[in-house]
Design a protein around this motif. Sequence first.
Motif, short mmCIF file in Angstrom:
data_model
loop_
_atom_site.label_atom_id
_atom_site.label_comp_id
_atom_site.label_asym_id
_atom_site.label_seq_id
_atom_site.Cartn_x
_atom_site.Cartn_y
_atom_site.Cartn_z
N LYS A 73 1.04 -0.93 -0.18
CA LYS A 73 0.01 -0.14 -0.02
C LYS A 73 0.92 1.24 -0.02
N ILE A 74 0.61 2.30 -0.55
CA ILE A 74 1.24 3.51 -0.86
C ILE A 74 1.66 4.18 0.49
N HIS A 75 1.06 4.10 1.78
CA HIS A 75 1.72 4.70 2.92
C HIS A 75 2.38 3.67 3.51
N GLN A 76 2.78 2.42 3.21
CA GLN A 76 3.30 1.37 4.03
C GLN A 76 4.84 1.36 3.74
N SER A 77 5.41 2.40 2.67
CA SER A 77 6.99 2.46 2.35
C SER A 77 7.16 3.83 2.12
N ALA A 78 8.26 4.23 2.35
CA ALA A 78 8.47 5.53 1.77
C ALA A 78 8.90 5.48 0.32
N ILE A 79 8.49 6.64 -0.45
CA ILE A 79 8.74 6.37 -1.73
C ILE A 79 9.87 7.42 -2.31
N LEU A 80 10.65 6.72 -3.10
CA LEU A 80 11.98 7.47 -3.38
C LEU A 80 11.54 8.36 -4.60
N CYS A 81 11.42 9.57 -4.51
CA CYS A 81 11.31 10.56 -5.70
C CYS A 81 12.42 10.80 -6.91
N ASP A 82 11.81 10.94 -7.79
CA ASP A 82 12.76 11.47 -8.92
C ASP A 82 13.03 12.80 -8.81
N SER A 83 14.15 13.15 -8.28
CA SER A 83 14.65 14.45 -8.00
C SER A 83 14.25 15.48 -9.03
N GLU A 84 14.57 15.04 -10.20
CA GLU A 84 14.33 16.06 -11.34
C GLU A 84 12.80 16.51 -11.54
N ASN A 85 11.95 15.78 -10.96
CA ASN A 85 10.46 15.69 -11.15
C ASN A 85 9.63 15.82 -9.73
N ILE A 86 10.42 16.22 -8.63
CA ILE A 86 9.70 15.96 -7.43
C ILE A 86 8.48 16.88 -7.27
N LEU A 87 8.32 18.03 -7.72
CA LEU A 87 7.13 18.90 -7.45
C LEU A 87 5.94 18.00 -8.31
N ASP A 88 6.17 17.46 -9.62
CA ASP A 88 5.12 16.59 -10.13
C ASP A 88 4.63 15.60 -9.41
N GLU A 89 5.57 14.71 -8.61
CA GLU A 89 5.28 13.63 -7.87
C GLU A 89 4.44 14.05 -6.62
N ILE A 90 4.76 15.20 -6.05
CA ILE A 90 4.14 15.65 -5.02
C ILE A 90 2.78 16.05 -5.08
N ALA A 112 12.09 1.34 -1.79
CA ALA A 112 11.97 1.81 -3.11
C ALA A 112 11.25 0.89 -4.22
N LEU A 113 10.24 0.74 -3.72
CA LEU A 113 9.30 -0.28 -4.62
C LEU A 113 9.16 0.32 -6.23
N LYS A 114 9.27 1.49 -6.51
CA LYS A 114 9.04 1.81 -7.70
C LYS A 114 10.29 1.52 -8.84
N GLN A 115 11.48 1.36 -7.98
CA GLN A 115 12.47 1.02 -8.61
C GLN A 115 12.88 -0.53 -8.97
N THR A 116 11.81 -1.30 -8.35
CA THR A 116 12.17 -2.79 -8.49
C THR A 116 11.50 -3.35 -9.76
N PRO A 117 12.14 -4.03 -10.52
CA PRO A 117 11.37 -4.71 -11.36
C PRO A 117 10.46 -5.74 -11.16
N LYS A 118 9.50 -6.06 -12.03
CA LYS A 118 8.31 -6.97 -11.38
C LYS A 118 8.68 -8.48 -12.50
N THR A 119 9.70 -9.14 -11.78
CA THR A 119 10.11 -10.37 -12.45
C THR A 119 10.18 -11.50 -11.13
N SER A 120 10.39 -12.68 -11.45
CA SER A 120 10.52 -13.82 -10.40
C SER A 120 11.71 -13.65 -9.63
#
Length: 322
Positions: free
Chosen positions: A111-128, A301-309
């Motif tokens: 769930k989105i609140h269960q881990s800190a989200i590592l932001c893309d520093s170039e686009n942090i305002l958009d992510e916020i 850093a779940l967004k950085q993790t590929p979805k593979t076996s």
Amino acid sequence: MKILFKKKYFFFRLARSVTNSRKQLISKKGWIIKLENNEDNKIGFGEVSPLYPENIKACEKDIALIPDYLERSELLKQIKKFHPCVQSGLNTALAELNGELVFDREHKFDKIHQSAILCDSENILDEIYIHMKKPISISEPITLKWKVGIKDRKSEELLLEEILNLINEKIRLRIDPNGTWNREVATRWADILKDIYNLDWLEQPLSEDDLEGLNSLQKKIPVALDESLLKHPHLINKWNGWQIRRPSQEKNPIKLLKELENKKAYRAISTSFETGIGRRIINQLAFLQLKGPTPKVPGLALKQTPKTSLFSNNAELIWDKL
């Protein structure tokens, strides 16, 4: 006890590259290790997962020294000579083999609140902007991690001003310069942030060796040590503020397990982009931390993790697929 030692090499590209003030990380490589005791069919898995490529050769050299068959007592003697990442993988596998470390079936941090989200520093305002529009309960805010020291100081200070004017109680913020600020810059940011309730901490704002400066800054604002703990492990027993703990980079994650079982405060669990093998102990430790006296969501850093076996919760499946 005679132990069978096996290893398999892995490589993967991050789903999203990570840039900090020191370098850019776009891929990971390392080894999955498997220890077997054929007498009672017990198995233990570990991961040798150095965060930065410059440590790969040292780990490879150490792993090559381990024979296919050896006595447990012999392995325990050898471990202490190895690179911390090799020690981490072996100690984790041994703890599982011996029954000292028993993994729960699964710890879900999906769930989105269960881990800190590592932001893309170039686009942090958009992510916020995106996250603030989501209907998240105020009792479960989203935690964002912002890596700084990448752009020039003036640009980042202007960006900080925009961020502070934008965020509300839905957002928690962690700011990580990766040890590249000097005392003047760190003090300036601390003065700006000291009364901001949304801030969790400044993570390693000064060089890992500037312990005097870090202690002084800690009196003004929450400071979390990261690189300092890896270079100066004795600080684990001395630093009373937040500690960013990376199990795969420490010599023995089982010591951290004991700390959390003993309700030690101000420990935060962070990934170094491990496979599903390494993530098992990270999730286990994170779950323990959340039940402790100072609960904080882990940095997975779940967004950085590929979805593979390779990132399955099933250790045997990962091993068989490699």
